[in-house]
Design an enzyme around this catalytic site. Structure first.
Site, PDB file in Angstrom:
ATOM      1  N   HIS A 265      -7.590  45.089 -34.056  1.00 31.99           N
ATOM      2  CA  HIS A 265      -7.373  43.892 -33.796  1.00 31.99           C
ATOM      3  C   HIS A 265      -7.586  42.787 -33.240  1.00 31.99           C
ATOM      4  O   HIS A 265      -7.408  42.250 -32.596  1.00 31.99           O
ATOM      5  CB  HIS A 265      -5.376  43.667 -34.111  1.00 31.99           C
ATOM      6  CG  HIS A 265      -5.438  42.489 -34.928  1.00 31.99           C
ATOM      7  ND1 HIS A 265      -5.021  42.814 -36.504  1.00 31.99           N
ATOM      8  CD2 HIS A 265      -4.785  41.103 -35.078  1.00 31.99           C
ATOM      9  CE1 HIS A 265      -5.082  41.451 -37.133  1.00 31.99           C
ATOM     10  NE2 HIS A 265      -4.484  40.771 -36.252  1.00 31.99           N
TER      11      HIS A 265
ATOM     12  N   HIS B 292       0.078  38.045 -35.741  1.00 30.39           N
ATOM     13  CA  HIS B 292       1.219  37.688 -35.575  1.00 30.39           C
ATOM     14  C   HIS B 292       2.260  37.541 -36.108  1.00 30.39           C
ATOM     15  O   HIS B 292       3.578  37.592 -36.557  1.00 30.39           O
ATOM     16  CB  HIS B 292       1.059  37.229 -37.260  1.00 30.39           C
ATOM     17  CG  HIS B 292      -0.221  35.480 -37.268  1.00 30.39           C
ATOM     18  ND1 HIS B 292      -0.225  34.740 -36.840  1.00 30.39           N
ATOM     19  CD2 HIS B 292      -1.402  36.410 -37.702  1.00 30.39           C
ATOM     20  CE1 HIS B 292      -1.515  33.799 -37.034  1.00 30.39           C
ATOM     21  NE2 HIS B 292      -1.828  35.099 -37.855  1.00 30.39           N
TER      22      HIS B 292
ATOM     23  N   HIS C  41      -9.867  38.903 -41.369  1.00 32.11           N
ATOM     24  CA  HIS C  41      -9.988  39.056 -42.515  1.00 32.11           C
ATOM     25  C   HIS C  41     -10.987  39.147 -43.755  1.00 32.11           C
ATOM     26  O   HIS C  41     -11.414  39.138 -44.699  1.00 32.11           O
ATOM     27  CB  HIS C  41      -9.549  37.855 -43.071  1.00 32.11           C
ATOM     28  CG  HIS C  41      -8.123  37.427 -42.476  1.00 32.11           C
ATOM     29  ND1 HIS C  41      -6.879  37.207 -43.026  1.00 32.11           N
ATOM     30  CD2 HIS C  41      -7.458  38.392 -41.884  1.00 32.11           C
ATOM     31  CE1 HIS C  41      -5.663  37.004 -42.832  1.00 32.11           C
ATOM     32  NE2 HIS C  41      -5.940  38.111 -42.002  1.00 32.11           N
TER      33      HIS C  41
HETATM   34 FE   LIG Z   1      -5.188  38.353 -39.982  1.00 36.78          FE
HETATM   35 FE   LIG Z   2      -4.644  38.199 -36.716  1.00 34.40          FE
END
Ligand SMILES: [Fe+2]
Ligand SMILES: [Fe+2]
Length: 267
Positions: free
Chosen positions: A151, A68, A178
């Protein structure tokens, strides 16, 4: 050298809890440097320059990002100018921003961090292994303590990177899902590893978003705004101890800090 690494900061509740918890946690745990992934800090997606400043003022030294990264485009000049923040390293060469971040820790030691995107169930990115090699070449002789934010969606992508970089970096720590995992370990050669440290945000949620919105969309297929949730903010992360003589990790501990735990630390 003690490193605190925090997973994806999500929305206002994440930033607000960071502001409350870090000034208590950092002296309590004698943290030397704080690294955080902030890809969801502004409205749940992306990072504005204002939130970047806020996060830094809370005591975060280095900021990494994920898929993002460019959702709030006005972060781009900061990504280009500020050496404390970086975009994922395995983006194409034309992607704006630095491929690694550097700072001086509270104990005077240089620390570097960079993020890599996985390639399973994610938008295609360039080779994360070659990108890691390239960044480590640039960092050679500049920082012994190097933390990689892996990530990725797939746990295998994270393990593969851990094994690719074992003995060459201080830690490979997972973000993006998450949801924290319980597989923290020191890989051969002295690299701390965990598949995912979880998010820094509201845990009464679906990955940081309000439960009713996501659930009704899943059940009925009628789209709804996935607003950021509010309740049960926590810091999700890991604390890694590094031997400064070698840059190798000596210990890794999972961190899931609740509001009541912060209150208890305050005494
Ligand atoms: Fe995230
Ligand atoms: Fe992400």
């Amino acid at each position: 050298m003690r490193i605190l690494f925090l997973g994806d900061i999500v929305g206002k509740p994440g930033v607000a809890f960071l502001k409350r918890a870090l000034p208590v946690l950092v002296p309590h745990e004698q943290i030397d440097v704080v690294i955080a992934n902030a890809e969801n800090a502004t409205d749940g997606s992306g990072l504005s320059p204002k939130d970047y400043r806020r996060i830094r003022e809370c005591g975060v030294d280095l900021v990494t990002l994920g898929d993002h990264v460019y959702k709030k485009k006005d972060i781009i000049p900061t990504l280009e100018q500020d050496e404390h923040i970086c975009r994922p390293a395995n983006f194409p060469p034309g992607a704006p921003g630095r491929d690694h971040a550097l700072c001086t820790a509270r104990n005077g030691e240089p620390v570097a961090a960079f993020s890599l995107l996985g390639r399973t169930y994610m938008r295609p990115a360039e080779c994360p292994y070659l990108a890691a090699d390239r960044v480590l070449q640039v960092l050679a002789g500049r920082a012994r303590c190097v933390v990689v934010d892996m990530h990725a969606e797939a746990t295998a992508d994270k393990y593969l990177m851990g094994h690719y970089l074992k003995g060459r970096v201080s830690a490979v720590l997972g973000t993006h899902t998450h949801v924290p995992t319980a597989d923290e370990q020191i890989l051969p050669g002295g690299t701390a590893f965990i598949s995912d440290v979880g998010m820094t945000g509201p845990y009464d949620s679906i990955l940081g978003r309000q439960v009713d919105r996501v659930l009704s969309t899943a059940v009925t297929f009628v789209p709804a705004a996935f607003d950021v949730a509010e309740n049960d903010p926590r810091l999700g992360g890991a604390i890694v101890d590094v031997d400064l003589a070698t840059g190798h990790a000596q210990a890794i501990r999972r961190l899931m800090l609740t509001e009541s735990a912060v209150s208890a630390m305050q005494g």
